[in-house]
Design an enzyme around this catalytic site. Structure first.
Site, PDB file in Angstrom:
ATOM      1  N   LYS A   1       0.839  -1.209   0.000  1.00 28.08           N
ATOM      2  CA  LYS A   1       0.000   0.000   0.000  1.00 28.08           C
ATOM      3  C   LYS A   1       0.877   1.264   0.000  1.00 28.08           C
ATOM      4  O   LYS A   1       0.691   2.163  -0.809  1.00 28.08           O
ATOM      5  CB  LYS A   1      -0.923   0.026   1.236  1.00 28.08           C
ATOM      6  CG  LYS A   1      -1.827  -1.189   1.355  1.00 28.08           C
ATOM      7  CD  LYS A   1      -2.724  -1.105   2.588  1.00 28.08           C
ATOM      8  CE  LYS A   1      -1.999  -1.118   3.919  1.00 28.08           C
ATOM      9  NZ  LYS A   1      -1.290  -2.377   4.228  1.00 28.08           N
TER      10      LYS A   1
ATOM     11  N   ARG B   1      -9.937   0.472   8.380  1.00 26.45           N
ATOM     12  CA  ARG B   1      -9.537  -0.904   8.692  1.00 26.45           C
ATOM     13  C   ARG B   1     -10.628  -1.652   9.445  1.00 26.45           C
ATOM     14  O   ARG B   1     -10.422  -2.822   9.819  1.00 26.45           O
ATOM     15  CB  ARG B   1      -8.259  -0.894   9.530  1.00 26.45           C
ATOM     16  CG  ARG B   1      -6.988  -0.968   8.695  1.00 26.45           C
ATOM     17  CD  ARG B   1      -5.763  -0.964   9.602  1.00 26.45           C
ATOM     18  NE  ARG B   1      -4.660  -1.646   8.995  1.00 26.45           N
ATOM     19  CZ  ARG B   1      -3.534  -1.048   8.587  1.00 26.45           C
ATOM     20  NH1 ARG B   1      -3.355   0.232   8.742  1.00 26.45           N
ATOM     21  NH2 ARG B   1      -2.573  -1.750   8.025  1.00 26.45           N
TER      22      ARG B   1
ATOM     23  N   ARG C   1      11.499  -5.502   5.171  1.00 25.39           N
ATOM     24  CA  ARG C   1      11.189  -4.080   4.924  1.00 25.39           C
ATOM     25  C   ARG C   1      12.074  -3.128   5.725  1.00 25.39           C
ATOM     26  O   ARG C   1      12.310  -3.330   6.906  1.00 25.39           O
ATOM     27  CB  ARG C   1       9.719  -3.831   5.289  1.00 25.39           C
ATOM     28  CG  ARG C   1       9.369  -2.356   5.471  1.00 25.39           C
ATOM     29  CD  ARG C   1       7.896  -2.096   5.357  1.00 25.39           C
ATOM     30  NE  ARG C   1       7.104  -2.645   6.442  1.00 25.39           N
ATOM     31  CZ  ARG C   1       5.770  -2.607   6.463  1.00 25.39           C
ATOM     32  NH1 ARG C   1       5.102  -2.072   5.464  1.00 25.39           N
ATOM     33  NH2 ARG C   1       5.120  -3.122   7.483  1.00 25.39           N
TER      34      ARG C   1
ATOM     35  N   ARG D   1      10.845  -0.972  11.369  1.00 28.30           N
ATOM     36  CA  ARG D   1       9.764  -0.729  12.313  1.00 28.30           C
ATOM     37  C   ARG D   1       9.782  -1.740  13.455  1.00 28.30           C
ATOM     38  O   ARG D   1       9.954  -2.928  13.207  1.00 28.30           O
ATOM     39  CB  ARG D   1       8.413  -0.794  11.579  1.00 28.30           C
ATOM     40  CG  ARG D   1       8.141   0.459  10.775  1.00 28.30           C
ATOM     41  CD  ARG D   1       6.972   0.317   9.845  1.00 28.30           C
ATOM     42  NE  ARG D   1       5.808  -0.351  10.411  1.00 28.30           N
ATOM     43  CZ  ARG D   1       4.679  -0.522   9.750  1.00 28.30           C
ATOM     44  NH1 ARG D   1       4.545  -0.057   8.515  1.00 28.30           N
ATOM     45  NH2 ARG D   1       3.671  -1.145  10.314  1.00 28.30           N
TER      46      ARG D   1
ATOM     47  N   ARG E   1      -0.883  -8.839  13.433  1.00 24.13           N
ATOM     48  CA  ARG E   1      -1.435  -7.921  12.429  1.00 24.13           C
ATOM     49  C   ARG E   1      -2.172  -8.671  11.319  1.00 24.13           C
ATOM     50  O   ARG E   1      -3.200  -8.205  10.829  1.00 24.13           O
ATOM     51  CB  ARG E   1      -0.314  -7.039  11.867  1.00 24.13           C
ATOM     52  CG  ARG E   1       0.093  -5.941  12.860  1.00 24.13           C
ATOM     53  CD  ARG E   1       1.528  -5.499  12.687  1.00 24.13           C
ATOM     54  NE  ARG E   1       1.785  -4.915  11.391  1.00 24.13           N
ATOM     55  CZ  ARG E   1       2.985  -4.850  10.824  1.00 24.13           C
ATOM     56  NH1 ARG E   1       4.046  -5.339  11.444  1.00 24.13           N
ATOM     57  NH2 ARG E   1       3.128  -4.291   9.656  1.00 24.13           N
TER      58      ARG E   1
HETATM   59  P1  ADP Z   1       1.051  -1.942   7.640  1.00 22.60           P
HETATM   60  O1  ADP Z   1       2.257  -1.451   6.929  1.00 22.60           O
HETATM   61  O2  ADP Z   1       1.269  -3.198   8.412  1.00 22.60           O
HETATM   62  O3  ADP Z   1      -0.164  -2.011   6.807  1.00 22.60           O
HETATM   63  P2  ADP Z   1       0.461   0.558   9.038  1.00 22.60           P
HETATM   64  O4  ADP Z   1       1.684   1.389   9.040  1.00 22.60           O
HETATM   65  O5  ADP Z   1      -0.614   0.909   8.107  1.00 22.60           O
HETATM   66  O6  ADP Z   1       0.875  -0.969   8.879  1.00 22.60           O
HETATM   67  O7  ADP Z   1      -0.143   0.499  10.523  1.00 22.60           O
HETATM   68  C1  ADP Z   1       0.680   0.240  11.630  1.00 22.60           C
HETATM   69  C2  ADP Z   1      -0.162   0.132  12.887  1.00 22.60           C
HETATM   70  O8  ADP Z   1      -0.864   1.360  13.110  1.00 22.60           O
HETATM   71  C3  ADP Z   1      -1.249  -0.947  12.877  1.00 22.60           C
HETATM   72  O9  ADP Z   1      -0.746  -2.225  13.228  1.00 22.60           O
HETATM   73  C4  ADP Z   1      -2.212  -0.383  13.939  1.00 22.60           C
HETATM   74  O10 ADP Z   1      -1.708  -0.581  15.244  1.00 22.60           O
HETATM   75  C5  ADP Z   1      -2.151   1.107  13.649  1.00 22.60           C
HETATM   76  N1  ADP Z   1      -3.158   1.494  12.631  1.00 22.60           N
HETATM   77  C6  ADP Z   1      -2.901   1.882  11.356  1.00 22.60           C
HETATM   78  N2  ADP Z   1      -4.045   2.162  10.703  1.00 22.60           N
HETATM   79  C7  ADP Z   1      -5.054   1.939  11.579  1.00 22.60           C
HETATM   80  C8  ADP Z   1      -6.478   2.037  11.514  1.00 22.60           C
HETATM   81  N3  ADP Z   1      -7.097   2.417  10.381  1.00 22.60           N
HETATM   82  N4  ADP Z   1      -7.189   1.727  12.619  1.00 22.60           N
HETATM   83  C9  ADP Z   1      -6.583   1.358  13.752  1.00 22.60           C
HETATM   84  N5  ADP Z   1      -5.255   1.231  13.887  1.00 22.60           N
HETATM   85  C10 ADP Z   1      -4.477   1.512  12.819  1.00 22.60           C
HETATM   86  P1  ADP Z   2       2.239  -1.860   3.252  1.00 20.62           P
HETATM   87  O1  ADP Z   2       2.278  -0.356   3.228  1.00 20.62           O
HETATM   88  O2  ADP Z   2       1.030  -2.431   2.585  1.00 20.62           O
HETATM   89  O3  ADP Z   2       2.431  -2.427   4.624  1.00 20.62           O
HETATM   90  P2  ADP Z   2       4.825  -1.664   1.880  1.00 20.62           P
HETATM   91  O4  ADP Z   2       4.524  -0.788   0.727  1.00 20.62           O
HETATM   92  O5  ADP Z   2       5.571  -1.092   3.024  1.00 20.62           O
HETATM   93  O6  ADP Z   2       3.471  -2.376   2.399  1.00 20.62           O
HETATM   94  O7  ADP Z   2       5.612  -2.949   1.332  1.00 20.62           O
HETATM   95  C1  ADP Z   2       6.136  -3.944   2.199  1.00 20.62           C
HETATM   96  C2  ADP Z   2       7.526  -4.369   1.737  1.00 20.62           C
HETATM   97  O8  ADP Z   2       7.419  -5.099   0.520  1.00 20.62           O
HETATM   98  C3  ADP Z   2       8.471  -3.212   1.443  1.00 20.62           C
HETATM   99  O9  ADP Z   2       9.773  -3.575   1.857  1.00 20.62           O
HETATM  100  C4  ADP Z   2       8.398  -3.037  -0.069  1.00 20.62           C
HETATM  101  O10 ADP Z   2       9.629  -2.549  -0.595  1.00 20.62           O
HETATM  102  C5  ADP Z   2       8.101  -4.447  -0.551  1.00 20.62           C
HETATM  103  N1  ADP Z   2       7.174  -4.485  -1.695  1.00 20.62           N
HETATM  104  C6  ADP Z   2       6.128  -3.659  -1.960  1.00 20.62           C
HETATM  105  N2  ADP Z   2       5.487  -4.016  -3.100  1.00 20.62           N
HETATM  106  C7  ADP Z   2       6.140  -5.118  -3.569  1.00 20.62           C
HETATM  107  C8  ADP Z   2       5.966  -5.954  -4.725  1.00 20.62           C
HETATM  108  N3  ADP Z   2       4.977  -5.750  -5.608  1.00 20.62           N
HETATM  109  N4  ADP Z   2       6.839  -6.985  -4.877  1.00 20.62           N
HETATM  110  C9  ADP Z   2       7.833  -7.213  -3.971  1.00 20.62           C
HETATM  111  N5  ADP Z   2       8.049  -6.454  -2.872  1.00 20.62           N
HETATM  112  C10 ADP Z   2       7.218  -5.420  -2.669  1.00 20.62           C
END
Ligand code: ADP
Ligand code: ADP
Ligand code: ZN
Length: 230
Positions: free
Chosen positions: A13, A88, A127, A162, A173
């Site tokens: 994302k 979410r 990551r 992270r 998660r």
């Molecule tokens: P990911 O990369 O795993 O998708 P995010 O950076 O989006 O993680 O979120 C990290 C953490 O922040 C989540 O595990 C949760 O604790 C909190 N968080 C993020 N978005 C939301 C949401 N929409 N509602 C509640 N908690 C959230």
């Molecule tokens: P999210 O925001 O959904 O948690 P990220 O964008 O942080 O996910 O991506 C998670 C990890 O996977 C990062 O280290 C990123 O560089 C890698 N990644 C993202 N998209 C792809 C893809 N299409 N193929 C392989 N690795 C990816």
């Protein structure tokens, strides 16, 4: 463009939102980034949510909705936004619908990024991020040219991982995604907004799939399978 990126942790994302933001100058609103910013600055909100993020569970809806509502009120959101990691829960999706209704704004799409659980674990464990500019990297899938230097901003020794990208928090998660976030897919399907892209594809192909949903002129017109409401 007003879109939501839906997907499990590690689906890509943030990666796609950053690319789309650069391409179209649309505001990227990432709930997780906003929380982490507050934790870093030790704000009252940050102190309140720090342990929750560490554990990998969700911040209560009331707190999250308030934070996002304040962000969407900022003038830079007028011309479009990409919501990454919000909503979410079904309650958050309902609250967002209300917020946008009051602003007389319509969402263009809720884009689901489908990725298998095994792949997610590999993505999250590899990551890392440049703390200077926010660019995302991966040990295997997106290495910087120089291991200590950010390709994008040139910062040296600024890569961070992270605290919630550890095996235990990742399992939590993923469980939270399946039990609390997946139920919002039918919410957007009923409204005709749900689109699904294959998040297992290489990064640039995922971008092309998303652009194709909007008929963007530089998206490859042929040869891409964009699944509908899958
Ligand atoms: P990911 O990369 O795993 O998708 P995010 O950076 O989006 O993680 O979120 C990290 C953490 O922040 C989540 O595990 C949760 O604790 C909190 N968080 C993020 N978005 C939301 C949401 N929409 N509602 C509640 N908690 C959230
Ligand atoms: P999210 O925001 O959904 O948690 P990220 O964008 O942080 O996910 O991506 C998670 C990890 O996977 C990062 O280290 C990123 O560089 C890698 N990644 C993202 N998209 C792809 C893809 N299409 N193929 C392989 N690795 C990816
Ligand atoms: Zn950087």
């Amino acid at each position: 463009m007003r879109i939501i990126l839906l997907g499990p942790p590690g689906a890509g994302k943030g990666t796609q939102a950053r690319i789309l933001t650069e391409k179209y100058g649309i505001v990227h609103i990432a709930a997780g980034d906003l929380f982490r910013e507050n934790i870093k600055n030790k704000t009252a909100l940050g102190l309140q949510v720090e342990e929750i993020l560490k554990a990998g569970t969700l911040v209560p809806d009331e707190i999250t909705i308030k934070m996002i509502a304040a962000r969407l009120d900022q003038p830079d959101c007028k011309n479009g936004f990409i919501l990454d990691g919000f909503p979410r829960t079904v309650a958050q999706a309902e609250a967002l619908e209300e917020m946008l209704k009051k602003k007389a704004i319509k969402l263009d799409a809720a884009v689901q990024m489908a990725v298998d659980d095994d792949e997610l674990v590999e993505r999250i464990s590899g990551r890392f991020t440049c703390s200077a500019c926010g660019e995302g990297y991966h040990d295997k899938f997106k290495k910087p040219h120089d291991p200590d230097t950010c390709d994008k901003c040139g910062a040296k020794d600024k890569f961070t991982r992270r605290p919630d990208d550890n095996a235990e928090a990742v399992r939590t998660r993923l469980g939270v995604y399946h039990s609390q976030t997946k139920p919002i897919l039918p919410f957007y399907e009923e409204r005709g907004l749900l689109k699904t892209v294959d998040g297992m594809a290489p990064m640039k192909d995922v971008t092309a799939q998303i652009l194709a949903l909007f008929g963007a002129k530089d998206a490859p017109a042929k040869g891409f399978q964009v699944k509908k409401n899958g």
